[in-house]
Design a protein around this motif. Structure first.
Motif, PDB file in Angstrom:
ATOM      1  N   ALA A 200       1.145  -1.034   0.142  1.00 17.26           N
ATOM      2  CA  ALA A 200       0.212  -0.032   0.040  1.00 17.26           C
ATOM      3  C   ALA A 200       1.088   1.221  -0.015  1.00 17.26           C
ATOM      4  O   ALA A 200       1.855   1.319   1.064  1.00 17.26           O
ATOM      5  CB  ALA A 200      -0.966   0.357   1.089  1.00 17.26           C
ATOM      6  N   GLY A 201       0.492   2.326  -0.736  1.00 16.48           N
ATOM      7  CA  GLY A 201       1.467   3.364  -1.046  1.00 16.48           C
ATOM      8  C   GLY A 201       2.673   2.877  -1.465  1.00 16.48           C
ATOM      9  O   GLY A 201       3.606   4.364  -2.263  1.00 16.48           O
ATOM     10  N   LEU A 202       3.163   1.986  -2.101  1.00 13.33           N
ATOM     11  CA  LEU A 202       3.841   2.216  -2.605  1.00 13.33           C
ATOM     12  C   LEU A 202       4.112   2.106  -4.281  1.00 13.33           C
ATOM     13  O   LEU A 202       3.418   1.090  -4.951  1.00 13.33           O
ATOM     14  CB  LEU A 202       5.100   0.509  -1.846  1.00 13.33           C
ATOM     15  CG  LEU A 202       5.690   0.110  -0.763  1.00 13.33           C
ATOM     16  CD1 LEU A 202       5.862  -0.849   0.193  1.00 13.33           C
ATOM     17  CD2 LEU A 202       6.110   1.952   0.091  1.00 13.33           C
ATOM     18  N   ALA A 203       5.436   1.613  -4.947  1.00  4.70           N
ATOM     19  CA  ALA A 203       5.459   1.985  -6.413  1.00  4.70           C
ATOM     20  C   ALA A 203       5.510   0.747  -7.065  1.00  4.70           C
ATOM     21  O   ALA A 203       4.981  -0.656  -5.846  1.00  4.70           O
ATOM     22  CB  ALA A 203       6.616   2.638  -6.866  1.00  4.70           C
ATOM     23  N   PRO A 204       4.483   0.443  -7.699  1.00  4.42           N
ATOM     24  CA  PRO A 204       4.662  -0.724  -8.457  1.00  4.42           C
ATOM     25  C   PRO A 204       5.946  -2.237  -8.712  1.00  4.42           C
ATOM     26  O   PRO A 204       6.969  -1.322  -8.761  1.00  4.42           O
ATOM     27  CB  PRO A 204       3.942  -0.752 -10.186  1.00  4.42           C
ATOM     28  CG  PRO A 204       3.091   0.741 -10.159  1.00  4.42           C
ATOM     29  CD  PRO A 204       4.214   1.350  -8.873  1.00  4.42           C
ATOM     30  N   ALA A 205       5.093  -3.346  -7.874  1.00  2.00           N
ATOM     31  CA  ALA A 205       6.300  -4.281  -8.140  1.00  2.00           C
ATOM     32  C   ALA A 205       6.878  -4.628  -9.504  1.00  2.00           C
ATOM     33  O   ALA A 205       6.035  -4.867  -9.785  1.00  2.00           O
ATOM     34  CB  ALA A 205       5.840  -5.530  -7.205  1.00  2.00           C
ATOM     35  N   ILE A 206       7.495  -5.372  -9.791  1.00  2.00           N
ATOM     36  CA  ILE A 206       8.458  -6.035 -10.576  1.00  2.00           C
ATOM     37  C   ILE A 206       8.394  -7.250 -11.278  1.00  2.00           C
ATOM     38  O   ILE A 206       8.042  -7.911 -11.642  1.00  2.00           O
ATOM     39  CB  ILE A 206       9.887  -5.315 -10.656  1.00  2.00           C
ATOM     40  CG1 ILE A 206      10.951  -6.752  -9.676  1.00  2.00           C
ATOM     41  CG2 ILE A 206      10.039  -4.648 -10.628  1.00  2.00           C
ATOM     42  CD1 ILE A 206      12.154  -6.161 -10.232  1.00  2.00           C
ATOM     43  N   GLY A 207       7.114  -7.889  -9.374  1.00  2.00           N
ATOM     44  CA  GLY A 207       7.566  -9.393  -9.533  1.00  2.00           C
ATOM     45  C   GLY A 207       7.170  -9.466  -8.346  1.00  2.00           C
ATOM     46  O   GLY A 207       8.041  -9.472  -7.276  1.00  2.00           O
ATOM     47  N   LEU A 208       7.199 -11.215  -7.852  1.00  2.00           N
ATOM     48  CA  LEU A 208       7.122 -11.788  -6.551  1.00  2.00           C
ATOM     49  C   LEU A 208       7.901 -12.877  -7.139  1.00  2.00           C
ATOM     50  O   LEU A 208       8.259 -13.495  -7.729  1.00  2.00           O
ATOM     51  CB  LEU A 208       5.208 -12.765  -6.853  1.00  2.00           C
ATOM     52  CG  LEU A 208       3.834 -11.973  -7.067  1.00  2.00           C
ATOM     53  CD1 LEU A 208       2.533 -12.830  -6.493  1.00  2.00           C
ATOM     54  CD2 LEU A 208       3.432 -10.516  -6.150  1.00  2.00           C
ATOM     55  N   PHE A 209       8.546 -12.773  -6.234  1.00  2.00           N
ATOM     56  CA  PHE A 209       9.715 -13.736  -6.082  1.00  2.00           C
ATOM     57  C   PHE A 209       9.501 -14.515  -4.918  1.00  2.00           C
ATOM     58  O   PHE A 209       9.285 -13.998  -3.541  1.00  2.00           O
ATOM     59  CB  PHE A 209      10.780 -12.833  -5.607  1.00  2.00           C
ATOM     60  CG  PHE A 209      11.676 -12.037  -6.741  1.00  2.00           C
ATOM     61  CD1 PHE A 209      12.141 -12.677  -7.331  1.00  2.00           C
ATOM     62  CD2 PHE A 209      10.638 -10.552  -7.432  1.00  2.00           C
ATOM     63  CE1 PHE A 209      12.396 -11.537  -8.788  1.00  2.00           C
ATOM     64  CE2 PHE A 209      10.802  -9.758  -7.996  1.00  2.00           C
ATOM     65  CZ  PHE A 209      11.220 -10.009  -9.173  1.00  2.00           C
ATOM     66  N   THR A 210      10.371 -15.599  -4.424  1.00  2.00           N
ATOM     67  CA  THR A 210       9.614 -17.103  -3.353  1.00  2.00           C
ATOM     68  C   THR A 210      10.728 -17.791  -4.159  1.00  2.00           C
ATOM     69  O   THR A 210      11.883 -17.917  -5.044  1.00  2.00           O
ATOM     70  CB  THR A 210       8.031 -17.515  -3.305  1.00  2.00           C
ATOM     71  OG1 THR A 210       8.298 -18.056  -2.441  1.00  2.00           O
ATOM     72  CG2 THR A 210       8.363 -18.129  -4.911  1.00  2.00           C
ATOM     73  N   THR A 211      11.186 -18.609  -3.149  1.00  2.00           N
ATOM     74  CA  THR A 211      12.195 -20.151  -3.608  1.00  2.00           C
ATOM     75  C   THR A 211      11.723 -21.709  -5.152  1.00  2.00           C
ATOM     76  O   THR A 211      10.341 -21.697  -4.702  1.00  2.00           O
ATOM     77  CB  THR A 211      12.183 -20.687  -1.993  1.00  2.00           C
ATOM     78  OG1 THR A 211      12.863 -22.106  -2.011  1.00  2.00           O
ATOM     79  CG2 THR A 211      11.059 -21.635  -1.213  1.00  2.00           C
ATOM     80  N   GLU A 212      12.083 -21.600  -5.335  1.00  2.00           N
ATOM     81  CA  GLU A 212      11.988 -22.816  -6.394  1.00  2.00           C
ATOM     82  C   GLU A 212      11.456 -23.863  -5.265  1.00  2.00           C
ATOM     83  O   GLU A 212      10.480 -24.694  -6.267  1.00  2.00           O
ATOM     84  CB  GLU A 212      13.518 -22.968  -7.096  1.00  2.00           C
ATOM     85  CG  GLU A 212      14.205 -24.039  -5.963  1.00  2.00           C
ATOM     86  CD  GLU A 212      15.731 -24.014  -6.670  1.00  2.00           C
ATOM     87  OE1 GLU A 212      15.602 -24.345  -7.188  1.00  2.00           O
ATOM     88  OE2 GLU A 212      16.442 -24.811  -5.448  1.00  2.00           O
TER      89      GLU A 212
END
Length: 126
Positions: A29-41
């Motif tokens: 909330a209130g932040l710039a758009p994200a470049i993606g979701l990142f997680t563990t393989e």
């Protein structure tokens, strides 16, 4: 700073898409758009994560345990569950930081709710 954001996400097996999106929306909330979701393989094939990325129209990026472990000294909120299950001190925070190969700072440390963990990192350009 570039303002580019990455969202690190961890979840229990079978976590709902709705729970994942709800926590992501709260964290960013209130932040710039994200470049993606990142997680563990280890989360490949997790339907809730895949569907959340699809609905948010961002890529879902899977990172190696080594990439997450490399962020160990940057973790603000270690996760005993992540350490026990995957041998890494964090999934959400480490994945958010690893999205930018460590050239980032946490702007939202790990939040947890309904079997989902989320953290947000901002890229630092020097």
């Amino acid at each position: 700073m570039s303002g580019r954001m990455a969202i690190g996400v961890g979840c229990r097996r079978g976590a709902s898409t709705e729970a994942i999106i709800r926590l992501i929306d709260q964290a960013r909330a209130g932040l710039a758009p994200a470049i993606g979701l990142f997680t563990t393989e280890d989360k490949r094939g997790e339907a809730g994560l895949s569907e959340a990325a699809e609905r948010l129209v961002v890529p879902l990026v899977f990172l190696s345990r080594d990439a997450l472990s490399a962020m160990a000294d940057r973790i603000v909120t270690p996760s005993p569950a992540a350490l026990a299950r995957f041998g890494v001190p964090s999934v959400a925070e480490a994945a958010a930081l690893a999205a930018f190969a460590g050239q980032a700072r946490l702007v939202v440390p790990r939040r947890a709710e309904d079997g989902v963990t989320v953290a947000v990192a901002e890229e630092i350009q020097e």
